[in-house]
Write a protein that holds these residues in place. Structure first.
Motif, PDB file in Angstrom:
ATOM      1  N   SER A  72       0.830  -1.204   0.000  1.00  0.00           N
ATOM      2  CA  SER A  72       0.000   0.000   0.000  1.00  0.00           C
ATOM      3  C   SER A  72       0.866   1.255   0.000  1.00  0.00           C
ATOM      4  N   VAL A  73       1.842   1.288   0.881  1.00  0.00           N
ATOM      5  CA  VAL A  73       2.752   2.442   0.967  1.00  0.00           C
ATOM      6  C   VAL A  73       3.475   2.633  -0.356  1.00  0.00           C
ATOM      7  N   GLY A  74       3.960   1.551  -0.949  1.00  0.00           N
ATOM      8  CA  GLY A  74       4.651   1.645  -2.232  1.00  0.00           C
ATOM      9  C   GLY A  74       3.767   2.234  -3.322  1.00  0.00           C
ATOM     10  N   HIS A  75       2.541   1.765  -3.393  1.00  0.00           N
ATOM     11  CA  HIS A  75       1.593   2.305  -4.382  1.00  0.00           C
ATOM     12  C   HIS A  75       1.348   3.793  -4.137  1.00  0.00           C
ATOM     13  N   PHE A  76       1.097   4.150  -2.887  1.00  0.00           N
ATOM     14  CA  PHE A  76       0.847   5.565  -2.582  1.00  0.00           C
ATOM     15  C   PHE A  76       2.052   6.432  -2.944  1.00  0.00           C
ATOM     16  N   ARG A  77       3.237   5.976  -2.615  1.00  0.00           N
ATOM     17  CA  ARG A  77       4.447   6.761  -2.904  1.00  0.00           C
ATOM     18  C   ARG A  77       4.666   6.939  -4.409  1.00  0.00           C
ATOM     19  N   ARG A  78       4.189   5.984  -5.213  1.00  0.00           N
ATOM     20  CA  ARG A  78       4.308   6.096  -6.670  1.00  0.00           C
ATOM     21  C   ARG A  78       3.126   6.829  -7.300  1.00  0.00           C
ATOM     22  N   GLY A  79       2.203   7.323  -6.479  1.00  0.00           N
ATOM     23  CA  GLY A  79       1.047   8.042  -6.995  1.00  0.00           C
ATOM     24  C   GLY A  79      -0.072   7.145  -7.485  1.00  0.00           C
ATOM     25  N   GLU A  80      -0.007   5.880  -7.139  1.00  0.00           N
ATOM     26  CA  GLU A  80      -1.042   4.907  -7.523  1.00  0.00           C
ATOM     27  C   GLU A  80      -2.039   4.783  -6.372  1.00  0.00           C
ATOM     28  N   ASP A  81      -2.785   5.856  -6.166  1.00  0.00           N
ATOM     29  CA  ASP A  81      -3.644   5.949  -4.983  1.00  0.00           C
ATOM     30  C   ASP A  81      -4.725   4.874  -4.936  1.00  0.00           C
ATOM     31  N   HIS A  82      -5.336   4.569  -6.069  1.00  0.00           N
ATOM     32  CA  HIS A  82      -6.402   3.565  -6.083  1.00  0.00           C
ATOM     33  C   HIS A  82      -5.861   2.197  -5.646  1.00  0.00           C
ATOM     34  N   SER A  83      -4.720   1.798  -6.196  1.00  0.00           N
ATOM     35  CA  SER A  83      -4.113   0.518  -5.821  1.00  0.00           C
ATOM     36  C   SER A  83      -3.664   0.525  -4.364  1.00  0.00           C
ATOM     37  N   GLY A  84      -3.125   1.650  -3.903  1.00  0.00           N
ATOM     38  CA  GLY A  84      -2.711   1.761  -2.514  1.00  0.00           C
ATOM     39  C   GLY A  84      -3.880   1.611  -1.566  1.00  0.00           C
ATOM     40  N   LEU A  85      -4.987   2.255  -1.914  1.00  0.00           N
ATOM     41  CA  LEU A  85      -6.180   2.153  -1.075  1.00  0.00           C
ATOM     42  C   LEU A  85      -6.737   0.734  -1.079  1.00  0.00           C
ATOM     43  N   ASP A  86      -6.743   0.090  -2.240  1.00  0.00           N
ATOM     44  CA  ASP A  86      -7.200  -1.302  -2.312  1.00  0.00           C
ATOM     45  C   ASP A  86      -6.375  -2.204  -1.398  1.00  0.00           C
ATOM     46  N   GLU A  87      -5.053  -2.061  -1.457  1.00  0.00           N
ATOM     47  CA  GLU A  87      -4.180  -2.879  -0.602  1.00  0.00           C
ATOM     48  C   GLU A  87      -4.456  -2.614   0.875  1.00  0.00           C
ATOM     49  N   PHE A  88      -4.601  -1.347   1.220  1.00  0.00           N
ATOM     50  CA  PHE A  88      -4.862  -0.999   2.619  1.00  0.00           C
ATOM     51  C   PHE A  88      -6.191  -1.591   3.085  1.00  0.00           C
ATOM     52  N   LEU A  89      -7.232  -1.418   2.296  1.00  0.00           N
ATOM     53  CA  LEU A  89      -8.540  -1.943   2.686  1.00  0.00           C
ATOM     54  C   LEU A  89      -8.536  -3.464   2.788  1.00  0.00           C
ATOM     55  N   ASN A  90      -7.798  -4.121   1.907  1.00  0.00           N
ATOM     56  CA  ASN A  90      -7.699  -5.581   1.976  1.00  0.00           C
ATOM     57  C   ASN A  90      -6.980  -6.038   3.245  1.00  0.00           C
ATOM     58  N   SER A  91      -6.122  -5.214   3.788  1.00  0.00           N
ATOM     59  CA  SER A  91      -5.367  -5.597   4.985  1.00  0.00           C
ATOM     60  C   SER A  91      -6.202  -5.524   6.261  1.00  0.00           C
ATOM     61  N   LEU A  92      -7.329  -4.852   6.207  1.00  0.00           N
ATOM     62  CA  LEU A  92      -8.089  -4.615   7.432  1.00  0.00           C
ATOM     63  C   LEU A  92      -8.656  -5.886   8.057  1.00  0.00           C
ATOM     64  N   ASP A  93      -9.003  -6.899   7.249  1.00  0.00           N
ATOM     65  CA  ASP A  93      -9.480  -8.166   7.825  1.00  0.00           C
ATOM     66  C   ASP A  93      -8.401  -8.819   8.679  1.00  0.00           C
ATOM     67  N   ASP A  94      -7.166  -8.811   8.158  1.00  0.00           N
ATOM     68  CA  ASP A  94      -6.068  -9.380   8.936  1.00  0.00           C
ATOM     69  C   ASP A  94      -5.824  -8.568  10.201  1.00  0.00           C
ATOM     70  N   LEU A  95      -5.873  -7.258  10.091  1.00  0.00           N
ATOM     71  CA  LEU A  95      -5.682  -6.417  11.274  1.00  0.00           C
ATOM     72  C   LEU A  95      -6.747  -6.707  12.319  1.00  0.00           C
ATOM     73  N   GLU A  96      -7.980  -6.840  11.892  1.00  0.00           N
ATOM     74  CA  GLU A  96      -9.067  -7.130  12.830  1.00  0.00           C
ATOM     75  C   GLU A  96      -8.833  -8.470  13.534  1.00  0.00           C
ATOM     76  N   SER A  97      -8.424  -9.486  12.784  1.00  0.00           N
ATOM     77  CA  SER A  97      -8.145 -10.796  13.385  1.00  0.00           C
ATOM     78  C   SER A  97      -7.004 -10.715  14.382  1.00  0.00           C
ATOM     79  N   ILE A  98      -5.964  -9.991  14.024  1.00  0.00           N
ATOM     80  CA  ILE A  98      -4.809  -9.841  14.916  1.00  0.00           C
ATOM     81  C   ILE A  98      -5.226  -9.146  16.206  1.00  0.00           C
ATOM     82  N   LEU A  99      -5.956  -8.047  16.081  1.00  0.00           N
ATOM     83  CA  LEU A  99      -6.388  -7.310  17.274  1.00  0.00           C
ATOM     84  C   LEU A  99      -7.317  -8.143  18.138  1.00  0.00           C
TER      85      LEU A  99
END
Length: 111
Positions: A21-48
């Motif tokens: 996500s960070v890599g996409h955002f840094r390259r200006g690929e905001d849509h892909s960065g946001l997709d990666e971030f949103l996809n990570s939230l299920d794992d974050l929820e499970s971890i928490l």
């Protein structure tokens, strides 16, 4: 497969999604960065969820919650730079601490 192994796998996926996500955002690929971030939230929820259920967890969940609480404002304000910085410099390092604790002590995470 024991719970700590599943936690490590989720944390690995979460960290990889953050890194991507960070890599996409840094390259200006905001849509892909946001997709990666949103996809990570299920794992974050499970971890928490897991970390909150561990008896006397040795890591500081408040640090992660503090880092996460600003993210909705960055998303609403479309502040990609602040979102990227928070993911890279606050959220990701905390995820690194978690997996280090799980690896060192196979049953309970620690910071």
């Amino acid at each position: 497969m024991n719970e700590s192994t599943r936690l490590r796998e989720r944390n690995d996926r979460f960290r990889e999604a953050l890194r991507s996500s960070v890599g996409h955002f840094r390259r200006g690929e905001d849509h892909s960065g946001l997709d990666e971030f949103l996809n990570s939230l299920d794992d974050l929820e499970s971890i928490l969820d897991y970390l909150q259920c561990v008896e006397e967890p040795e890591i500081e969940l408040e640090e992660m919650l503090e880092a996460l609480k600003e993210l909705p404002a960055y998303l609403r304000g479309q502040d990609v730079t602040a979102l990227t910085d928070a993911l890279e410099f606050a959220v990701y390092p905390l995820a690194e601490k978690w997996i280090g604790g799980v690896t060192e002590n196979d049953d309970s995470p620690k910071g």
